[in-house]
Write a protein that holds these residues in place. Structure first.
Motif, PDB file in Angstrom:
ATOM      1  N   PRO A 157      49.308   0.444   6.121  1.00 11.30           N
ATOM      2  CA  PRO A 157      48.105   0.742   6.909  1.00 11.30           C
ATOM      3  C   PRO A 157      48.323   2.003   7.756  1.00 11.30           C
ATOM      4  O   PRO A 157      49.375   2.166   8.378  1.00 11.30           O
ATOM      5  N   THR A 158      47.335   2.889   7.762  1.00  7.04           N
ATOM      6  CA  THR A 158      47.405   4.100   8.589  1.00  7.04           C
ATOM      7  C   THR A 158      46.114   4.234   9.389  1.00  7.04           C
ATOM      8  O   THR A 158      45.044   3.859   8.917  1.00  7.04           O
ATOM      9  N   GLY A 159      46.228   4.789  10.584  1.00  8.09           N
ATOM     10  CA  GLY A 159      45.045   4.947  11.432  1.00  8.09           C
ATOM     11  C   GLY A 159      45.286   5.972  12.511  1.00  8.09           C
ATOM     12  O   GLY A 159      45.980   6.965  12.317  1.00  8.09           O
ATOM     13  N   THR A 160      44.711   5.727  13.679  1.00  9.43           N
ATOM     14  CA  THR A 160      44.909   6.579  14.837  1.00  9.43           C
ATOM     15  C   THR A 160      44.382   5.856  16.066  1.00  9.43           C
ATOM     16  O   THR A 160      43.865   4.738  15.974  1.00  9.43           O
ATOM     17  N   LEU A 161      44.488   6.495  17.212  1.00 10.28           N
ATOM     18  CA  LEU A 161      43.900   5.979  18.458  1.00 10.28           C
ATOM     19  C   LEU A 161      42.803   6.938  18.897  1.00 10.28           C
ATOM     20  O   LEU A 161      43.069   8.108  19.181  1.00 10.28           O
ATOM     21  N   GLU A 162      41.564   6.447  18.941  1.00  7.11           N
ATOM     22  CA  GLU A 162      40.432   7.267  19.341  1.00  7.11           C
ATOM     23  C   GLU A 162      39.282   6.352  19.748  1.00  7.11           C
ATOM     24  O   GLU A 162      39.285   5.160  19.419  1.00  7.11           O
ATOM     25  N   PRO A 163      38.278   6.863  20.466  1.00  7.25           N
ATOM     26  CA  PRO A 163      37.164   6.018  20.913  1.00  7.25           C
ATOM     27  C   PRO A 163      36.331   5.512  19.749  1.00  7.25           C
ATOM     28  O   PRO A 163      36.131   6.212  18.753  1.00  7.25           O
TER      29      PRO A 163
ATOM     30  N   ASN B 145      37.607  -1.515  20.125  1.00  7.85           N
ATOM     31  CA  ASN B 145      38.890  -1.035  20.629  1.00  7.85           C
ATOM     32  C   ASN B 145      39.251   0.360  20.105  1.00  7.85           C
ATOM     33  O   ASN B 145      38.902   0.742  18.989  1.00  7.85           O
ATOM     34  N   ASN B 146      39.965   1.112  20.939  1.00  6.95           N
ATOM     35  CA  ASN B 146      40.416   2.456  20.560  1.00  6.95           C
ATOM     36  C   ASN B 146      41.288   2.427  19.307  1.00  6.95           C
ATOM     37  O   ASN B 146      41.365   3.415  18.577  1.00  6.95           O
ATOM     38  N   GLY B 147      41.953   1.327  19.072  1.00  5.40           N
ATOM     39  CA  GLY B 147      42.820   1.200  17.909  1.00  5.40           C
ATOM     40  C   GLY B 147      42.144   0.583  16.702  1.00  5.40           C
ATOM     41  O   GLY B 147      42.827   0.072  15.801  1.00  5.40           O
ATOM     42  N   ALA B 148      40.825   0.657  16.629  1.00  5.18           N
ATOM     43  CA  ALA B 148      40.097   0.049  15.505  1.00  5.18           C
ATOM     44  C   ALA B 148      40.560   0.589  14.160  1.00  5.18           C
ATOM     45  O   ALA B 148      40.605  -0.149  13.169  1.00  5.18           O
ATOM     46  N   ASP B 149      40.930   1.876  14.127  1.00  9.63           N
ATOM     47  CA  ASP B 149      41.383   2.464  12.868  1.00  9.63           C
ATOM     48  C   ASP B 149      42.733   1.908  12.425  1.00  9.63           C
ATOM     49  O   ASP B 149      43.137   2.103  11.274  1.00  9.63           O
ATOM     50  N   ASN B 150      43.431   1.247  13.343  1.00  9.15           N
ATOM     51  CA  ASN B 150      44.676   0.555  13.012  1.00  9.15           C
ATOM     52  C   ASN B 150      44.420  -0.933  12.763  1.00  9.15           C
ATOM     53  O   ASN B 150      44.983  -1.521  11.844  1.00  9.15           O
ATOM     54  N   THR B 151      43.561  -1.508  13.594  1.00 11.96           N
ATOM     55  CA  THR B 151      43.244  -2.934  13.483  1.00 11.96           C
ATOM     56  C   THR B 151      42.674  -3.273  12.112  1.00 11.96           C
ATOM     57  O   THR B 151      43.055  -4.275  11.494  1.00 11.96           O
ATOM     58  N   ALA B 152      41.755  -2.434  11.609  1.00 13.90           N
ATOM     59  CA  ALA B 152      41.079  -2.728  10.347  1.00 13.90           C
ATOM     60  C   ALA B 152      42.026  -2.723   9.149  1.00 13.90           C
ATOM     61  O   ALA B 152      42.100  -3.720   8.409  1.00 13.90           O
ATOM     62  N   PRO B 153      42.785  -1.641   8.905  1.00 18.12           N
ATOM     63  CA  PRO B 153      43.658  -1.667   7.729  1.00 18.12           C
ATOM     64  C   PRO B 153      44.809  -2.653   7.850  1.00 18.12           C
ATOM     65  O   PRO B 153      45.271  -3.186   6.833  1.00 18.12           O
ATOM     66  N   ALA B 154      45.272  -2.918   9.073  1.00 17.43           N
ATOM     67  CA  ALA B 154      46.342  -3.905   9.247  1.00 17.43           C
ATOM     68  C   ALA B 154      45.852  -5.297   8.866  1.00 17.43           C
ATOM     69  O   ALA B 154      46.552  -6.061   8.185  1.00 17.43           O
ATOM     70  N   ALA B 155      44.633  -5.642   9.300  1.00 15.96           N
ATOM     71  CA  ALA B 155      44.064  -6.942   8.943  1.00 15.96           C
ATOM     72  C   ALA B 155      43.766  -7.011   7.450  1.00 15.96           C
ATOM     73  O   ALA B 155      43.947  -8.059   6.817  1.00 15.96           O
TER      74      ALA B 155
ATOM     75  N   ILE C 111      54.057  -5.719   3.499  1.00 18.24           N
ATOM     76  CA  ILE C 111      53.233  -4.896   4.388  1.00 18.24           C
ATOM     77  C   ILE C 111      54.140  -4.053   5.262  1.00 18.24           C
ATOM     78  O   ILE C 111      54.938  -4.581   6.045  1.00 18.24           O
ATOM     79  N   ALA C 112      54.048  -2.744   5.129  1.00 16.24           N
ATOM     80  CA  ALA C 112      54.816  -1.840   5.977  1.00 16.24           C
ATOM     81  C   ALA C 112      54.191  -1.787   7.367  1.00 16.24           C
ATOM     82  O   ALA C 112      52.987  -2.018   7.524  1.00 16.24           O
ATOM     83  N   PRO C 113      54.984  -1.489   8.397  1.00 10.73           N
ATOM     84  CA  PRO C 113      54.416  -1.349   9.746  1.00 10.73           C
ATOM     85  C   PRO C 113      53.315  -0.292   9.774  1.00 10.73           C
ATOM     86  O   PRO C 113      53.419   0.752   9.122  1.00 10.73           O
ATOM     87  N   THR C 114      52.262  -0.566  10.517  1.00  6.66           N
ATOM     88  CA  THR C 114      51.124   0.349  10.615  1.00  6.66           C
ATOM     89  C   THR C 114      51.523   1.653  11.296  1.00  6.66           C
ATOM     90  O   THR C 114      52.226   1.650  12.314  1.00  6.66           O
TER      91      THR C 114
END
Length: 273
Positions: free
Chosen positions: A53-59, A64-74, A87-90
């Motif tokens: 899972p890959t993402g970022t922190l942004e509004p 949540n600011n971490g939605a781009d991480n929360t979604a692919p991790a789930a 599953i590799a660490p996000t």
């Protein structure tokens, strides 16, 4: 006695069934929670696929600011058993871009991100994963970098890589469930996060004027982007916070992404890659 050879696709299916049964005693599918000795027992003989899972922190509007991480991790957790994958660490930090100046956002340069993701992918290849599936939660320039580096590592290391922007690939699911288009932190992304964890939604903070439609014709641009919610279509994609629709969307998106991964692996096998 006449001999015969099983078709490659059937061989792949039988191997997947067998590897799934072998992995029944696996203590966890999360790479940062597994013991090194157990890892060696399962990879690559019994498990050849990894989800990154890959993402970022942004509004993201009122999620949540971490939605781009929360979604692919789930998503990775939802799909791992079906794919017999670890599953590799996000990778939680990314190339945020036009929203980098908002509170709580982080911006990683393209140069730094390219070097880091390359080494992560090479590390997964060196650990003998054959199929490296990147579940990407953040678009913009990050998508191009991931696609470029993943292709280069695949050629260099002899592995097979797939990069998926889930919200874009599942745009037809958005139209099916909501009857309209979505957006960044819009109807679709908010629903996906709501299905994962409703406590990440601060509905009381939401106002329609927090959203701005992205310009289609490049007739204007603004930096930072003026809203934390970006709509793909004018007048469409405003969050509705409907839990039933959120749950339906979550399930249908995951099913579509799962099929893409399964079909891609089967075709790789069929081609003998």
């Amino acid at each position: 006695m006449k001999s015969f050879t099983l078709p490659p696709l059937l061989c792949s299916i039988l191997l997947l069934i067998a590897s799934t049964s072998w992995a029944q005693n696996l203590s966890t599918r999360e790479m940062d929670r597994i013991n090194w000795m157990e890892f060696a027992e399962f990879v690559p003989d019994k498990i050849s696929t990894v989800l990154l899972p890959t993402g970022t922190l942004e509004p993201h509007g009122v999620i949540n600011n971490g939605a781009d991480n929360t979604a692919p991790a789930a998503m990775a957790k939802a799909l791992a058993d079906e794919l017999n994958a670890l599953i590799a660490p996000t990778l939680n930090y990314g190339m945020t871009g036009l929203l980098a100046n908002y509170p709580g956002a982080f911006e990683i340069s393209e140069e730094a991100y390219s070097l880091f993701i390359r080494d992560i992918l090479k590390g997964l290849a060196k650990n003998e994963f054959k199929n490296i599936i990147i579940l990407n939660g953040h678009g913009g320039g990050q998508t191009a970098v991931l696609q470029k580096i993943a292709a280069e590592v695949a050629n260099e290391m002899g592995v097979r890589t797939l990069v998926i922007n889930w919200w874009s690939y599942a745009s037809d699911v958005t139209l099916e469930v909501f009857k309209e288009d979505g957006g960044h932190a819009g109807l679709n992304e908010t629903a996906y996060i709501q299905a994962i964890d409703p406590t990440l939604i601060q509905k009381e903070r939401y106002q329609d004027n927090q959203a701005t439609a992205y310009p289609k014709d490049k007739s204007w641009s603004a930096a930072p982007f003026p809203s934390a919610i970006g709509l793909y279509q004018e007048g469409q994609g405003y969050p509705n916070f409907d839990q039933a629709q959120a749950d339906e969307y979550f399930q249908k998106v995951n099913a579509k992404v799962l099929k893409l991964i399964q079909d891609t692996i089967a075709k790789w096998d069929l081609a003998g890659l």
